[in-house]
Design an enzyme around this catalytic site. Structure first.
Site, PDB file in Angstrom:
ATOM      1  N   CYS A 141     -21.451 -36.168 -20.460  1.00  0.00           N
ATOM      2  CA  CYS A 141     -22.814 -35.942 -19.966  1.00  0.00           C
ATOM      3  C   CYS A 141     -23.816 -35.749 -21.092  1.00  0.00           C
ATOM      4  O   CYS A 141     -25.020 -35.658 -20.836  1.00  0.00           O
ATOM      5  CB  CYS A 141     -22.843 -34.753 -19.005  1.00  0.00           C
ATOM      6  SG  CYS A 141     -22.659 -33.164 -19.825  1.00  0.00           S
ATOM      7  N   LYS A 147      21.506 -23.738 -17.204  1.00  0.00           N
ATOM      8  CA  LYS A 147      21.229 -23.199 -18.535  1.00  0.00           C
ATOM      9  C   LYS A 147      19.726 -22.987 -18.613  1.00  0.00           C
ATOM     10  O   LYS A 147      18.951 -23.947 -18.655  1.00  0.00           O
ATOM     11  CB  LYS A 147      21.708 -24.139 -19.632  1.00  0.00           C
ATOM     12  CG  LYS A 147      21.540 -23.521 -21.023  1.00  0.00           C
ATOM     13  CD  LYS A 147      22.235 -24.338 -22.083  1.00  0.00           C
ATOM     14  CE  LYS A 147      22.327 -23.599 -23.412  1.00  0.00           C
ATOM     15  NZ  LYS A 147      21.050 -23.183 -23.968  1.00  0.00           N
ATOM     16  N   LEU A 176      26.747 -21.245 -27.809  1.00  0.00           N
ATOM     17  CA  LEU A 176      27.596 -22.193 -27.093  1.00  0.00           C
ATOM     18  C   LEU A 176      27.640 -23.534 -27.794  1.00  0.00           C
ATOM     19  O   LEU A 176      26.649 -23.978 -28.366  1.00  0.00           O
ATOM     20  CB  LEU A 176      27.045 -22.415 -25.675  1.00  0.00           C
ATOM     21  CG  LEU A 176      27.130 -21.245 -24.709  1.00  0.00           C
ATOM     22  CD1 LEU A 176      26.393 -21.583 -23.423  1.00  0.00           C
ATOM     23  CD2 LEU A 176      28.580 -20.914 -24.409  1.00  0.00           C
ATOM     24  N   LYS A 214      31.654 -22.165 -17.561  1.00  0.00           N
ATOM     25  CA  LYS A 214      32.515 -21.136 -18.171  1.00  0.00           C
ATOM     26  C   LYS A 214      33.794 -21.043 -17.374  1.00  0.00           C
ATOM     27  O   LYS A 214      33.763 -21.094 -16.140  1.00  0.00           O
ATOM     28  CB  LYS A 214      31.828 -19.776 -18.074  1.00  0.00           C
ATOM     29  CG  LYS A 214      30.421 -19.732 -18.573  1.00  0.00           C
ATOM     30  CD  LYS A 214      29.717 -18.503 -17.995  1.00  0.00           C
ATOM     31  CE  LYS A 214      28.345 -18.341 -18.591  1.00  0.00           C
ATOM     32  NZ  LYS A 214      27.582 -17.286 -17.905  1.00  0.00           N
ATOM     33  N   ALA A 228       0.833  -1.203   0.000  1.00  0.00           N
ATOM     34  CA  ALA A 228       0.000   0.000   0.000  1.00  0.00           C
ATOM     35  C   ALA A 228       0.872   1.259   0.000  1.00  0.00           C
ATOM     36  O   ALA A 228       0.596   2.221  -0.723  1.00  0.00           O
ATOM     37  CB  ALA A 228      -0.923  -0.001   1.216  1.00  0.00           C
ATOM     38  N   GLU A 229       1.942   1.226   0.792  1.00  0.00           N
ATOM     39  CA  GLU A 229       2.837   2.394   0.813  1.00  0.00           C
ATOM     40  C   GLU A 229       3.476   2.603  -0.555  1.00  0.00           C
ATOM     41  O   GLU A 229       3.597   3.720  -1.047  1.00  0.00           O
ATOM     42  CB  GLU A 229       3.944   2.200   1.864  1.00  0.00           C
ATOM     43  CG  GLU A 229       3.456   2.369   3.284  1.00  0.00           C
ATOM     44  CD  GLU A 229       4.491   1.867   4.290  1.00  0.00           C
ATOM     45  OE1 GLU A 229       5.159   2.711   4.903  1.00  0.00           O
ATOM     46  OE2 GLU A 229       4.636   0.640   4.439  1.00  0.00           O
ATOM     47  N   TYR A 230       3.886   1.476  -1.155  1.00  0.00           N
ATOM     48  CA  TYR A 230       4.501   1.555  -2.476  1.00  0.00           C
ATOM     49  C   TYR A 230       3.510   2.184  -3.461  1.00  0.00           C
ATOM     50  O   TYR A 230       3.840   3.112  -4.203  1.00  0.00           O
ATOM     51  CB  TYR A 230       4.908   0.151  -2.946  1.00  0.00           C
ATOM     52  CG  TYR A 230       5.551   0.132  -4.306  1.00  0.00           C
ATOM     53  CD1 TYR A 230       6.931   0.191  -4.436  1.00  0.00           C
ATOM     54  CD2 TYR A 230       4.772   0.071  -5.461  1.00  0.00           C
ATOM     55  CE1 TYR A 230       7.533   0.201  -5.689  1.00  0.00           C
ATOM     56  CE2 TYR A 230       5.362   0.085  -6.722  1.00  0.00           C
ATOM     57  CZ  TYR A 230       6.744   0.149  -6.824  1.00  0.00           C
ATOM     58  OH  TYR A 230       7.318   0.157  -8.062  1.00  0.00           O
ATOM     59  N   CYS A 257     -22.242 -31.735 -15.315  1.00  0.00           N
ATOM     60  CA  CYS A 257     -21.401 -32.686 -16.023  1.00  0.00           C
ATOM     61  C   CYS A 257     -20.468 -33.388 -15.038  1.00  0.00           C
ATOM     62  O   CYS A 257     -19.684 -32.742 -14.354  1.00  0.00           O
ATOM     63  CB  CYS A 257     -20.587 -31.959 -17.087  1.00  0.00           C
ATOM     64  SG  CYS A 257     -19.416 -33.040 -17.922  1.00  0.00           S
TER      65      CYS A 257
END
Ligand code: IVH
Length: 676
Positions: free
Chosen positions: A418, A119, A86, A297, A37-39, A438
């Site tokens: 059905c 990955k 890659l 890597k 709420a503050e945001y 159904c």
């Protein structure tokens, strides 16, 4: 226009800073310090100022995250350094050969260590920050030119519009080209597809397609409504950089507010990479996102330069891929399957085939448009793919294998269960059974209620549910709780022991948590994730049932569609009655976990790093149950860092900042348990 004063300018600028910092705490660090709420209030005020004084609207303003009106087409962007791809290896032997080559190229004196990362199966993007502010974001394209998707990338909440400069150790470069993978989390993907199915729209085949489809929207307001996320994994140009390795690079990127995958791990040698690959392979299906292997890597940039690159891919990195989760088999039949909301999905019945260690005999065809687009016919040979616990699907058929005897599938005009009419709504891809009673719909609701992510009723599988519904013993989910031993023993393939076990499992489900119960109810548009949000916000079913649309819209991530469905569900008289009976049966969970008032780790913030003996989320749950909180990056505010084996930069940082470091046994001692 009212006069623009220096005070207003200052206010706008400080609102922008504060909102960006709160966003980072919420989406990157998972450690918010203000309420939603503050945001929202701060956000609203900034919008108001910018509407009054449009000249204050800067491209890095958080208000720019909401998306802009449609573009005509994407402009082309040149990557300053090509985005390479890659090479792949698919076995430990091949990885060791790769390592061998690297060490040969690097020279005998070089220390060859690796950074190993999941990955991610998403979409590669590059973002250029100039003076710390996001300038351009683009897709990988052909590696040399990509498409300008800046407006869309700005809507991704975990991507900073401006880099954080607060940590002195790594000054923000004047120009940074950072690369990462945009992903769609699995549960968000499933709920997106559920929503699309219910709206009769075509489904995305997998999370990667959902990410790509969301990023390539000409209308960025659509992108803004999709919960995309990102992890950064590399860089192009970094001006004035003195970074010497991936360990340092990731620490620097994280300090600038760029999200780094917490599963990344420093590996001192090839054996450690192989161990990491095997461990990730085991955890794979439980990860929140799709992973198709490990990227390894060379850690040191100096060694990388020594090893060099060949035209399209570096020689210092490799994709170590999991075995493809695909298989080929024949489609024996295509049958219409009626779901919980009446939507009818064509399902392919397959000649059973083993895919990634699991035997598959059904695959989803999503909807009629898909059947037609892929031209799938009964009798076709098809390529099937399985990913995590997502339902397997037909990727494509193999036309060369056609014999001419294949038959087309037709959607029936009446429900196969059905007999009620099947309709296709105007403009929608979905066919729907409109039978109010159904049994197929009821069976699916009960199955969903009992499923692993809802009430998790052990032993209550598809066949039992079908019997209970077909014999009229269960007409809604609340009926489960009044089943008697005599009724259950009477079912096919039931004996006293199995019947007692089932009743015990049903009894145990009365202790289900609030998020699980909300998920289990099967409110349209409400999946596991939204159920969790609603539970946190309201704390009880009663409170949720009383909420109106306006109240629901106050919750970040909840839009008008969900709000409408929730209110409609809880105001329907029949549903209210079911809820009342559930409560009478003893199901009335409350949620207190968000602000727990006790527990040995109450109010403590922990960071997990390195390999633990159990999956991270399990350790995280144990900590949350004890009142603690897990965040992803180490700061002075961190109370403890729990370091498993091969912990890397976070451990170093903890030591530097003087944060207390625990091993797994130390964490267990704090929790008062023998093992996690
Ligand atoms: S590093 C030199 N790390 O895989 C290339 N890539 O086949 C450096 N990907 O286009 C790429 N997860 O989009 C790297 N942790 C990760 C990754 C990753 C996914 C994608 C990336 C790249 C493709 C390469």
């Amino acid at each position: 226009m009212p006069k623009l004063t220096a005070a207003i300018e200052r206010e706008a600028s400080s609102l922008r800073d504060a909102l960006e910092e709160h966003s980072r705490r919420y989406y990157v660090l998972d450690d918010p310090t203000v309420s939603d709420a503050e945001y929202d209030e701060m956000f609203r005020r900034l919008v108001e100022i910018e509407e009054t004084y449009p000249q204050l609207r800067s491209p890095d303003s958080p208000t720019q995250r909401v998306g802009a009106p449609p573009a005509e087409q994407f402009a082309s962007v040149a990557h300053a350094r090509p985005m390479l791809s890659l090479d792949n290896v698919t076995s430990a032997e091949q990885f060791l050969e790769f390592d061998e080559r690297v060490r040969k190229q690097a020279g005998a004196s070089a220390l060859v260590e690796y950074m190993a990362e999941p990955k991610l199966d998403g979409v590669a993007v590059e973002i250029v920050y100039e003076g710390g502010v996001m300038a351009v974001a683009s897709t990988r394209g052909d590696g040399v030119h990509g498409e300008n998707i800046t407006a869309n990338v700005k809507t991704i909440r975990s991507v900073p519009l401006r880099l954080d400069q607060s940590e002195r150790k790594w000054p923000v470069p004047s120009r940074l080209d950072v690369r990462g993978e945009v992903i769609y989390a699995r549960d968000a993907f499933e709920s997106l597809n559920r929503q699309r199915a219910e709206a009769g729209e075509s489904l995305f085949a997998n999370p990667r397609n959902a990410a790509a489809g969301s990023l390539r929207q000409l209308d960025s307001r659509i992108t803004a409504a999709r919960p995309l996320d990102v992890y950064f994994h590399g860089v192009g140009i970094v001006d004035g950089s003195e970074l010497g390795s991936f360990v340092e690079l990731f620490a620097a990127l994280a300090s600038w507010g760029l999200k780094i995958n917490p599963l990344n791990q420093f590996c001192p040698d090839a054996a450690a990479v192989i161990a990491y690959f095997e461990k990730l392979g085991v955890e794979r299906d439980e990860l929140p996102f799709e992973v198709d292997g490990v990227v390894a890597k060379v850690n040191s940039f100096a060694v990388q330069r020594q090893v060099g690159e060949v035209s399209r891919s570096p020689r210092w990195a490799v994709a170590f891929k999991f075995k493809a989760q695909q298989g080929r088999t024949r489609i024996r039949d295509i049958v219409p399957s009626v779901g919980r909301t009446g939507v009818i999905t064509p399902v392919a019945e397959l000649e059973p085939v083993a895919v990634g260690g699991v035997t598959i005999s059904n695959a989803s065809l999503h909807n009629m448009d898909e059947v037609e687009r892929k031209d799938v016919r009964i009798g076709d040979m098809a390529l099937i793919e399985r990913a995590g616990d997502v339902i397997p699907y037909v990727v494509k058929i193999i036309p060369e294998e056609r014999t001419g005897k294949e038959r087309r599938f037709r959607m029936p005009s009446t429900c196969p269960v059905c007999g009620a009419p099947v309709i296709r709504e105007e403009g929608a891809a979905a066919y729907r059974c409109i039978g109010l009673q159904c049994p197929a719909q009821l069976r699916e609701s009960v199955r969903h209620f009992a499923s692993k992510h809802a009430l998790d009723i052990d032993g209550l599988g598809e066949k039992l549910v079908a019997q209970l519904v077909d014999r009229d013993l269960v007409k809604d989910v609340a009926d489960l709780f009044s089943l008697t031993l005599e009724q259950v023993i009477d079912l096919d393939r039931m004996a006293e022991k199995s019947a007692t076990n089932l009743l015990n499992a049903i009894e145990a489900a009365k202790g289900a948590s609030l998020p699980r119960l909300i998920n289990g109810l099967g409110v349209p548009q409400v999946g596991e994730h939204v159920a969790g949000l609603l539970a946190e916000e309201f704390g009880s079913l009663d409170a949720l049932a009383e909420a109106d649309e306006e109240r629901l819209l106050e919750i970040r991530e909840i839009g008008p569609q969900i709000a409408r469905e929730v209110v409609a569900f809880f105001s329907a008289e029949t549903n209210r009655e079911v809820l009342e009976r559930l409560r009478a049966a003893g199901l009335d969970p409350r949620l207190e976990s968000k602000k727990r008032s006790s527990g040995p780790l109450l109010g403590k913030t922990l960071v997990l790093t390195g390999a633990l003996s159990v999956p991270r989320d399990r350790a995280g749950r144990a900590i949350a149950d004890a009142g603690g909180k897990v965040t992803s990056s180490v700061s002075k505010k961190t109370d403890f860092v729990v370091a498993g084996s091969d912990a890397g930069s976070k451990l170093e940082k903890a030591q530097r900042l003087g944060v207390e470091v625990l091993d797994e046994a130390g964490l267990c001692r704090l929790l008062g348990v023998d093992e996690l």
